[in-house]
Enzyme design. Sequence first.
Site, short mmCIF file in Angstrom:
data_model
loop_
_atom_site.label_atom_id
_atom_site.label_comp_id
_atom_site.label_asym_id
_atom_site.label_seq_id
_atom_site.Cartn_x
_atom_site.Cartn_y
_atom_site.Cartn_z
N ASP A 175 37.30 -11.74 -8.26
CA ASP A 175 37.78 -13.12 -8.47
C ASP A 175 38.89 -13.21 -9.50
O ASP A 175 39.80 -14.02 -9.37
CB ASP A 175 36.62 -14.01 -8.96
CG ASP A 175 35.56 -14.19 -7.91
OD1 ASP A 175 35.85 -13.93 -6.73
OD2 ASP A 175 34.43 -14.57 -8.27
P1 NAP Z 1 33.44 -10.34 -9.16
O1 NAP Z 1 34.41 -11.35 -8.68
O2 NAP Z 1 32.01 -10.74 -9.26
O3 NAP Z 1 33.58 -9.05 -8.20
C1 NAP Z 1 32.91 -7.89 -8.46
C2 NAP Z 1 33.27 -6.89 -7.36
O4 NAP Z 1 32.71 -5.65 -7.76
C3 NAP Z 1 32.68 -7.22 -6.02
O5 NAP Z 1 33.68 -7.67 -5.12
C4 NAP Z 1 32.02 -5.91 -5.54
O6 NAP Z 1 32.54 -5.53 -4.26
C5 NAP Z 1 32.40 -4.91 -6.60
N1 NAP Z 1 31.31 -4.00 -6.95
C6 NAP Z 1 30.01 -4.28 -7.08
N2 NAP Z 1 29.30 -3.18 -7.38
C7 NAP Z 1 30.20 -2.16 -7.44
C8 NAP Z 1 30.10 -0.78 -7.71
N3 NAP Z 1 28.91 -0.18 -7.96
N4 NAP Z 1 31.23 -0.03 -7.69
C9 NAP Z 1 32.43 -0.60 -7.43
N5 NAP Z 1 32.58 -1.92 -7.16
C10 NAP Z 1 31.48 -2.68 -7.16
O7 NAP Z 1 33.84 -9.75 -10.58
P2 NAP Z 1 34.97 -10.18 -11.60
O8 NAP Z 1 36.33 -10.02 -11.00
O9 NAP Z 1 34.63 -9.46 -12.85
O10 NAP Z 1 34.79 -11.73 -11.79
C11 NAP Z 1 33.72 -12.29 -12.49
C12 NAP Z 1 33.21 -13.50 -11.76
O11 NAP Z 1 32.00 -13.90 -12.37
C13 NAP Z 1 34.16 -14.69 -11.85
O12 NAP Z 1 34.10 -15.45 -10.68
C14 NAP Z 1 33.60 -15.49 -13.00
O13 NAP Z 1 33.92 -16.85 -12.95
C15 NAP Z 1 32.13 -15.26 -12.80
N6 NAP Z 1 31.33 -15.44 -14.02
C16 NAP Z 1 31.70 -14.83 -15.16
C17 NAP Z 1 31.00 -15.08 -16.33
C18 NAP Z 1 31.40 -14.49 -17.64
O14 NAP Z 1 31.09 -15.08 -18.67
N7 NAP Z 1 32.06 -13.35 -17.64
C19 NAP Z 1 29.87 -15.88 -16.29
C20 NAP Z 1 29.50 -16.43 -15.05
C21 NAP Z 1 30.24 -16.19 -13.94
P3 NAP Z 1 31.71 -4.54 -3.31
O15 NAP Z 1 30.39 -5.20 -3.11
O16 NAP Z 1 32.52 -4.41 -2.08
O17 NAP Z 1 31.56 -3.25 -4.05
#
Ligand code: NAP
Length: 458
Positions: free
Chosen positions: A385
């Site tokens: 994301d």
């Molecule tokens: P993300 O959008 O959640 O994407 C994570 C990606 O990691 C997934 O597409 C997944 O694809 C891949 N993945 C999962 N396990 C894996 C593995 N073992 N090896 C390699 N890839 C793997 O992560 P992000 O870009 O860090 O974004 C964070 C999201 O969380 C945002 O939408 C944010 O708003 C939300 N959020 C963040 C917080 C905070 O405080 N940081 C709090 C709440 C929500 P595959 O399944 O294809 O592997």
Amino acid sequence: MNMLNMTLIIDLSYFLAAVLFIFGLKRMSSPVTARGGIVWAGVGMGLATIVTFLFPGMTNYLLMVIAIGLGGVIAWVSGKKVAMTDMPQMIALYNGMGGGAAAAIAAVELFSGKDHGLTFGILAVLGGFIGAVSFSGSLVAFAKLQGFKNTTLRFKGQQMLNLALLLSSLVVAVMIITQHSSGNLVSIFFMLSLVLGVTMTVPIGGADMPVVISLYNAFTGLAVAFEGFVQQNPAMIIAGTVVGAAGSLLTQLMAKAMNRSLAHVLFSGFGETIAEGQEVTGSMKPIDATDVGVMMAFANKVLIIPGYGMAVAQAQHKVWELTQLLIERGVDIKFAIHPVAGRMPGHMNVLLAEAGVPYDIIYDENEINSEFESADVALIIGANDVVNPVARTDPSSPIYGMPILNADYAKNVVVVKRGQGAGFSGIENALFFLDQTRMLYGDGQEVAGELIQAVKSL
Ligand code: NAP
């Protein structure tokens, strides 16, 4: 020791504890000093706890020791065991306990039926109300994140029910303050507050839970501060105010970084009813680790973007090993961290610090975003994301307006992920379909190992 000396020792200890809290918090503002900051604040809390035993007229020492022992052991064991990815629910649980403790202090005061005077009466009731809401709300948040209760309960008239509960609590609170009532009215007051915490939290989707937890954290701080005034306890007032202020700022920052207003989080039910956004067309082009190894080894500048997947794969150590190999080859290499990458604020910074990555090559989104245009490779490990360009281009997307890392401006983009899995928001990522993007499929840790071999073999 006479009473005067004892009071002086207590006051001085509280002053010292307050100084330790504030300095500890200050040190937590940078990853370089954050560990030390936690120790400072912990020592302050320890001091404030020990000094309670010196209070004139204090009784129930055995009960206090048992409670501290039980709480200490449970916190120590669970803190040691918890996985990094489960940290948000752990925080929810601890935070709920803080709110519950503030509510319990208020309950003792209110059940005593003492005349606290108008100001202290209002503060006791306010602290009790906010603490109880935070307690039950945080427990629901914990249950949702832990997967005990994934369903998001919504029904017609929900907001009206919440308003009715709020107003009823207010009426009962006024009766308690004006009539100095104890007993049934106080019980009803706490029941209403606890139910409100539950009904406020159940309709909120899992996606917004971390923001809600942060908000309840601020509530807990406020409740503790109010009860501190009632108890005339400076350590509680200062610790509560610090937590309340820090929690409010964090809530605001998270809501902004996730592109949600607080009202939207609390009243709209994001997470269950998100729009899909426009369909993304094109194809994803795979690449293998050997080619990526060559691409990075001969690049001038590589920016690495870690995300939630790096945390799941626990790939940070291998990623740092790879980085060191590239640095030895003269590649200019930096880490680009989005404020909400992963599942809690600072998630990526903590993991990279644990792996030993020096802080001077870790950059925040606003510091690094202008550098993507001059980067030869943007290597994305388990992020999704936070690099999705639809946040800039598609007003119908649920993440539209969210600030993102400009990975799509890099000359080459390599995305490490296991397959076609979506990110947290559940939407397709337009970055994966761009001409300059290649997909390197596999578990983050395994792929990082393959990249290390690829670079070593050159
Ligand atoms: P993300 O959008 O959640 O994407 C994570 C990606 O990691 C997934 O597409 C997944 O694809 C891949 N993945 C999962 N396990 C894996 C593995 N073992 N090896 C390699 N890839 C793997 O992560 P992000 O870009 O860090 O974004 C964070 C999201 O969380 C945002 O939408 C944010 O708003 C939300 N959020 C963040 C917080 C905070 O405080 N940081 C709090 C709440 C929500 P595959 O399944 O294809 O592997």
